[in-house]
Design a protein around this motif. Structure first.
Motif, PDB file in Angstrom:
ATOM      1  N   ALA A  99       0.837  -1.197   0.000  1.00 40.67           N
ATOM      2  CA  ALA A  99       0.000   0.000   0.000  1.00 40.67           C
ATOM      3  C   ALA A  99       0.874   1.251   0.000  1.00 40.67           C
ATOM      4  CB  ALA A  99      -0.922  -0.007   1.212  1.00 40.67           C
ATOM      5  N   ILE A 100       1.916   1.247   0.837  1.00 35.88           N
ATOM      6  CA  ILE A 100       2.818   2.392   0.881  1.00 35.88           C
ATOM      7  C   ILE A 100       3.440   2.639  -0.491  1.00 35.88           C
ATOM      8  CG2 ILE A 100       5.074   3.149   1.739  1.00 35.88           C
ATOM      9  CD1 ILE A 100       4.307   2.048   4.463  1.00 35.88           C
ATOM     10  N   THR A 101       3.867   1.564  -1.132  1.00 39.17           N
ATOM     11  CA  THR A 101       4.478   1.696  -2.460  1.00 39.17           C
ATOM     12  C   THR A 101       3.504   2.344  -3.446  1.00 39.17           C
ATOM     13  OG1 THR A 101       5.918  -0.206  -2.113  1.00 39.17           O
ATOM     14  CG2 THR A 101       5.477   0.425  -4.401  1.00 39.17           C
ATOM     15  N   ASP A 102       2.231   1.948  -3.387  1.00 37.71           N
ATOM     16  CA  ASP A 102       1.250   2.521  -4.310  1.00 37.71           C
ATOM     17  C   ASP A 102       0.997   3.997  -4.033  1.00 37.71           C
ATOM     18  OD1 ASP A 102       0.640   0.558  -6.175  1.00 37.71           O
ATOM     19  OD2 ASP A 102      -0.832  -0.408  -4.894  1.00 37.71           O
ATOM     20  N   PHE A 103       0.888   4.368  -2.770  1.00 39.11           N
ATOM     21  CA  PHE A 103       0.643   5.778  -2.455  1.00 39.11           C
ATOM     22  C   PHE A 103       1.855   6.630  -2.829  1.00 39.11           C
ATOM     23  CE2 PHE A 103      -2.156   3.850   1.028  1.00 39.11           C
ATOM     24  CZ  PHE A 103      -3.236   3.757   0.163  1.00 39.11           C
ATOM     25  N   GLN A 104       3.039   6.074  -2.640  1.00 37.18           N
ATOM     26  CA  GLN A 104       4.243   6.797  -3.048  1.00 37.18           C
ATOM     27  C   GLN A 104       4.303   6.935  -4.565  1.00 37.18           C
ATOM     28  OE1 GLN A 104       7.216   4.387  -1.063  1.00 37.18           O
ATOM     29  NE2 GLN A 104       7.393   5.846   0.632  1.00 37.18           N
ATOM     30  N   GLN A 105       3.860   5.913  -5.285  1.00 38.62           N
ATOM     31  CA  GLN A 105       3.827   6.003  -6.741  1.00 38.62           C
ATOM     32  C   GLN A 105       2.839   7.075  -7.194  1.00 38.62           C
ATOM     33  OE1 GLN A 105       5.796   4.649  -8.992  1.00 38.62           O
ATOM     34  NE2 GLN A 105       4.702   5.770 -10.597  1.00 38.62           N
ATOM     35  N   ALA A 106       1.694   7.150  -6.517  1.00 36.02           N
ATOM     36  CA  ALA A 106       0.723   8.193  -6.843  1.00 36.02           C
ATOM     37  C   ALA A 106       1.348   9.570  -6.665  1.00 36.02           C
ATOM     38  CB  ALA A 106      -0.513   8.061  -5.955  1.00 36.02           C
ATOM     39  N   LEU A 107       2.156   9.724  -5.621  1.00 38.66           N
ATOM     40  CA  LEU A 107       2.796  11.013  -5.360  1.00 38.66           C
ATOM     41  C   LEU A 107       3.925  11.302  -6.339  1.00 38.66           C
ATOM     42  CD1 LEU A 107       2.722  10.860  -1.477  1.00 38.66           C
ATOM     43  CD2 LEU A 107       1.500  12.498  -2.928  1.00 38.66           C
TER      44      LEU A 107
END
Length: 236
Positions: A99-107
Protein backbone atom coordinates in the motif's frame (compact mmCIF):
# COMPACT_ATOMS: atom_id res chain seq x y z
CA UNK A 1 -7.28 -4.14 25.38
CA UNK A 2 -9.48 -1.91 27.55
CA UNK A 3 -12.94 -0.94 26.21
CA UNK A 4 -12.05 2.67 25.53
CA UNK A 5 -8.93 1.84 23.55
CA UNK A 6 -10.89 -0.85 21.72
CA UNK A 7 -13.45 1.67 20.48
CA UNK A 8 -10.74 4.13 19.50
CA UNK A 9 -9.26 1.36 17.39
CA UNK A 10 -12.61 0.33 15.97
CA UNK A 11 -13.73 3.77 14.89
CA UNK A 12 -10.26 4.81 13.88
CA UNK A 13 -9.48 1.95 11.56
CA UNK A 14 -12.84 2.47 9.96
CA UNK A 15 -11.92 5.77 8.41
CA UNK A 16 -8.31 4.87 7.98
CA UNK A 17 -9.47 2.24 5.52
CA UNK A 18 -11.78 4.51 3.72
CA UNK A 19 -14.19 6.05 6.05
CA UNK A 20 -16.12 3.25 6.92
CA UNK A 21 -17.12 1.08 4.36
CA UNK A 22 -13.51 1.71 4.49
CA UNK A 23 -11.77 0.94 1.34
CA UNK A 24 -14.74 1.81 -0.83
CA UNK A 25 -15.23 5.36 0.32
CA UNK A 26 -11.59 6.19 -0.10
CA UNK A 27 -11.73 5.56 -3.83
CA UNK A 28 -15.38 5.87 -4.71
CA UNK A 29 -14.93 8.49 -7.43
CA UNK A 30 -14.27 7.25 -10.92
CA UNK A 31 -11.66 8.71 -13.21
CA UNK A 32 -11.21 12.48 -13.04
CA UNK A 33 -13.56 14.44 -15.29
CA UNK A 34 -10.82 15.44 -17.71
CA UNK A 35 -9.89 11.79 -18.17
CA UNK A 36 -13.48 10.70 -18.68
CA UNK A 37 -13.71 12.98 -21.71
CA UNK A 38 -11.03 11.01 -23.51
CA UNK A 39 -12.28 8.75 -26.29
CA UNK A 40 -9.26 6.57 -27.10
CA UNK A 41 -9.79 2.82 -26.88
CA UNK A 42 -7.00 2.49 -24.34
CA UNK A 43 -8.51 5.12 -22.06
CA UNK A 44 -11.98 3.63 -22.29
CA UNK A 45 -10.54 0.26 -21.37
CA UNK A 46 -8.73 1.82 -18.44
CA UNK A 47 -11.96 3.42 -17.32
CA UNK A 48 -13.79 0.10 -17.49
CA UNK A 49 -11.07 -1.68 -15.54
CA UNK A 50 -11.09 1.09 -12.95
CA UNK A 51 -14.86 0.93 -12.49
CA UNK A 52 -14.72 -2.84 -12.16
CA UNK A 53 -11.89 -2.57 -9.65
CA UNK A 54 -13.97 -0.18 -7.54
CA UNK A 55 -16.92 -2.59 -7.65
CA UNK A 56 -14.74 -5.50 -6.56
CA UNK A 57 -13.24 -3.41 -3.76
CA UNK A 58 -16.72 -2.58 -2.47
CA UNK A 59 -17.55 -6.28 -2.54
CA UNK A 60 -14.43 -7.18 -0.57
CA UNK A 61 -12.72 -8.88 -3.51
CA UNK A 62 -9.43 -7.08 -2.95
CA UNK A 63 -7.30 -9.49 -4.98
CA UNK A 64 -9.62 -9.13 -7.97
CA UNK A 65 -9.61 -5.37 -7.55
CA UNK A 66 -5.82 -5.27 -7.55
CA UNK A 67 -5.77 -7.24 -10.82
CA UNK A 68 -8.08 -4.69 -12.42
CA UNK A 69 -6.10 -1.71 -11.13
CA UNK A 70 -2.96 -3.37 -12.49
CA UNK A 71 -4.58 -3.25 -15.91
CA UNK A 72 -5.47 0.42 -15.45
CA UNK A 73 -1.90 1.52 -14.73
CA UNK A 74 -0.62 -0.73 -17.50
CA UNK A 75 -2.88 1.09 -19.97
CA UNK A 76 -2.24 4.53 -18.50
CA UNK A 77 0.47 4.93 -15.83
CA UNK A 78 -0.65 8.49 -15.12
CA UNK A 79 -4.05 7.66 -13.62
CA UNK A 80 -3.33 8.61 -10.02
CA UNK A 81 -6.57 7.24 -8.56
CA UNK A 82 -5.67 3.77 -9.81
CA UNK A 83 -2.57 3.74 -7.60
CA UNK A 84 -4.52 5.12 -4.63
CA UNK A 85 -7.33 2.62 -5.12
CA UNK A 86 -4.91 -0.27 -5.54
CA UNK A 87 -3.17 0.86 -2.36
CA UNK A 88 -6.47 0.75 -0.49
CA UNK A 89 -7.17 -2.73 -1.85
CA UNK A 90 -3.72 -3.83 -0.68
CA UNK A 91 -4.55 -2.35 2.70
CA UNK A 92 -7.68 -4.51 2.74
CA UNK A 93 -5.36 -7.51 2.38
CA UNK A 94 -3.07 -6.11 5.13
CA UNK A 95 -0.30 -5.67 2.58
CA UNK A 96 0.94 -2.49 4.25
CA UNK A 97 4.23 -2.26 2.41
CA UNK A 98 2.50 -2.71 -0.93
CA UNK A 99 0.00 0.00 0.00
CA UNK A 100 2.82 2.39 0.88
CA UNK A 101 4.48 1.70 -2.46
CA UNK A 102 1.25 2.52 -4.31
CA UNK A 103 0.64 5.78 -2.46
CA UNK A 104 4.24 6.80 -3.05
CA UNK A 105 3.83 6.00 -6.74
CA UNK A 106 0.72 8.19 -6.84
CA UNK A 107 2.80 11.01 -5.36
CA UNK A 108 5.50 10.52 -7.96
CA UNK A 109 2.85 11.06 -10.62
CA UNK A 110 1.40 14.06 -8.76
CA UNK A 111 3.42 15.42 -5.80
CA UNK A 112 0.46 17.65 -4.89
CA UNK A 113 -2.11 14.90 -4.36
CA UNK A 114 -3.33 15.62 -0.82
CA UNK A 115 -5.35 12.45 -0.36
CA UNK A 116 -2.40 10.26 -1.34
CA UNK A 117 -0.48 11.82 1.55
CA UNK A 118 -3.51 11.24 3.77
CA UNK A 119 -3.66 7.56 2.84
CA UNK A 120 0.10 7.21 3.23
CA UNK A 121 -0.24 8.66 6.72
CA UNK A 122 -2.91 6.08 7.55
CA UNK A 123 -0.66 3.18 6.69
CA UNK A 124 2.33 4.60 8.52
CA UNK A 125 0.16 5.05 11.60
CA UNK A 126 -1.07 1.46 11.35
CA UNK A 127 2.57 0.36 11.28
CA UNK A 128 3.35 2.40 14.39
CA UNK A 129 5.42 4.98 12.50
CA UNK A 130 3.68 7.91 14.15
CA UNK A 131 6.34 10.43 13.19
CA UNK A 132 6.07 9.45 9.53
CA UNK A 133 2.28 9.47 9.75
CA UNK A 134 2.14 12.96 11.24
CA UNK A 135 4.52 14.22 8.58
CA UNK A 136 2.30 12.78 5.83
CA UNK A 137 -0.85 14.30 7.34
CA UNK A 138 0.88 17.66 7.60
CA UNK A 139 1.75 17.47 3.90
CA UNK A 140 -1.87 16.61 3.09
CA UNK A 141 -3.19 19.56 5.08
CA UNK A 142 -0.72 21.99 3.58
CA UNK A 143 -2.04 21.00 0.17
CA UNK A 144 -5.69 20.91 1.22
CA UNK A 145 -6.50 22.66 4.53
CA UNK A 146 -10.13 21.51 4.25
CA UNK A 147 -9.40 17.79 4.01
CA UNK A 148 -11.48 16.54 6.95
CA UNK A 149 -10.14 12.99 6.67
CA UNK A 150 -6.58 14.20 7.27
CA UNK A 151 -7.57 16.02 10.47
CA UNK A 152 -9.55 13.00 11.60
CA UNK A 153 -6.79 10.52 10.84
CA UNK A 154 -4.16 12.74 12.44
CA UNK A 155 -6.42 12.84 15.50
CA UNK A 156 -6.32 9.04 15.61
CA UNK A 157 -2.53 9.13 15.50
CA UNK A 158 -2.37 11.69 18.30
CA UNK A 159 -4.77 9.50 20.29
CA UNK A 160 -2.52 6.50 19.81
CA UNK A 161 0.40 8.60 21.06
CA UNK A 162 -1.56 9.67 24.11
CA UNK A 163 -1.62 13.32 23.01
CA UNK A 164 -5.29 13.77 23.79
CA UNK A 165 -5.44 17.55 23.57
CA UNK A 166 -4.09 17.60 20.03
CA UNK A 167 -6.37 14.71 19.12
CA UNK A 168 -9.33 16.70 20.44
CA UNK A 169 -8.33 19.73 18.37
CA UNK A 170 -8.11 17.64 15.21
CA UNK A 171 -11.46 15.95 15.77
CA UNK A 172 -12.98 19.39 16.36
CA UNK A 173 -11.57 20.61 13.06
CA UNK A 174 -12.74 17.51 11.17
CA UNK A 175 -16.27 18.04 12.49
CA UNK A 176 -16.25 21.73 11.56
CA UNK A 177 -15.42 20.78 8.00
CA UNK A 178 -17.64 17.70 7.79
CA UNK A 179 -20.43 17.88 10.41
CA UNK A 180 -21.80 14.43 9.51
CA UNK A 181 -18.54 12.56 10.14
CA UNK A 182 -19.85 10.01 12.64
CA UNK A 183 -16.46 8.48 13.38
CA UNK A 184 -15.09 11.86 14.45
CA UNK A 185 -17.87 12.32 17.00
CA UNK A 186 -17.25 8.81 18.31
CA UNK A 187 -13.53 9.27 18.76
CA UNK A 188 -13.92 12.78 20.14
CA UNK A 189 -16.35 11.41 22.69
CA UNK A 190 -13.82 8.85 23.82
CA UNK A 191 -11.08 11.45 24.07
CA UNK A 192 -13.39 13.59 26.17
CA UNK A 193 -14.09 10.61 28.40
CA UNK A 194 -10.38 10.02 28.88
CA UNK A 195 -9.97 13.69 29.75
CA UNK A 196 -12.66 13.38 32.42
CA UNK A 197 -15.47 15.08 30.50
CA UNK A 198 -18.16 12.41 30.83
CA UNK A 199 -21.10 14.65 29.77
CA UNK A 200 -19.23 15.72 26.63
CA UNK A 201 -18.38 12.09 25.91
CA UNK A 202 -22.01 11.03 26.20
CA UNK A 203 -23.16 13.87 23.93
CA UNK A 204 -20.63 12.97 21.26
CA UNK A 205 -21.31 9.24 21.36
CA UNK A 206 -25.04 9.86 21.10
CA UNK A 207 -24.42 12.04 18.05
CA UNK A 208 -22.17 9.38 16.53
CA UNK A 209 -24.82 6.71 17.09
CA UNK A 210 -27.52 8.91 15.54
CA UNK A 211 -25.37 9.56 12.47
CA UNK A 212 -24.43 5.90 12.05
CA UNK A 213 -28.12 4.99 12.28
CA UNK A 214 -29.07 7.66 9.72
CA UNK A 215 -26.28 6.48 7.40
CA UNK A 216 -27.47 2.88 7.62
CA UNK A 217 -24.34 1.53 9.31
CA UNK A 218 -26.03 -0.89 11.68
CA UNK A 219 -22.82 -2.49 12.94
CA UNK A 220 -21.18 0.80 13.92
CA UNK A 221 -24.47 1.98 15.40
CA UNK A 222 -24.78 -1.02 17.71
CA UNK A 223 -21.12 -0.90 18.70
CA UNK A 224 -21.34 2.79 19.51
CA UNK A 225 -24.42 2.18 21.66
CA UNK A 226 -22.47 -0.47 23.58
CA UNK A 227 -19.65 1.94 24.33
CA UNK A 228 -22.09 4.71 25.12
CA UNK A 229 -23.55 2.44 27.78
CA UNK A 230 -20.04 1.77 29.10
CA UNK A 231 -19.09 5.43 29.50
CA UNK A 232 -22.42 6.21 31.18
CA UNK A 233 -21.73 3.75 34.00
CA UNK A 234 -20.61 5.32 37.28
CA UNK A 235 -16.88 5.06 37.91
CA UNK A 236 -15.95 2.32 40.36
Amino acid sequence: MNPIHQLLTLLGIALALGGLVPVAQASSSYLPHTQLKATSTARLSAQEFFARGIDKTQQGDYSGAISDFNQVVKLDPKIIEAYCSRGMARLGLEDYRGAITDFQQALRVDPNHADAYNKLGNVRSLLGDFSGALSAFEQALQLDPKLADAYYNRGITYSEQGNLQKALQDYNQAIRIEPDLAEAYGNRGLVRYQLGDQPGAVTDLKQAAQLFHHQGDATAYQQTLSYLQAVQQPAK
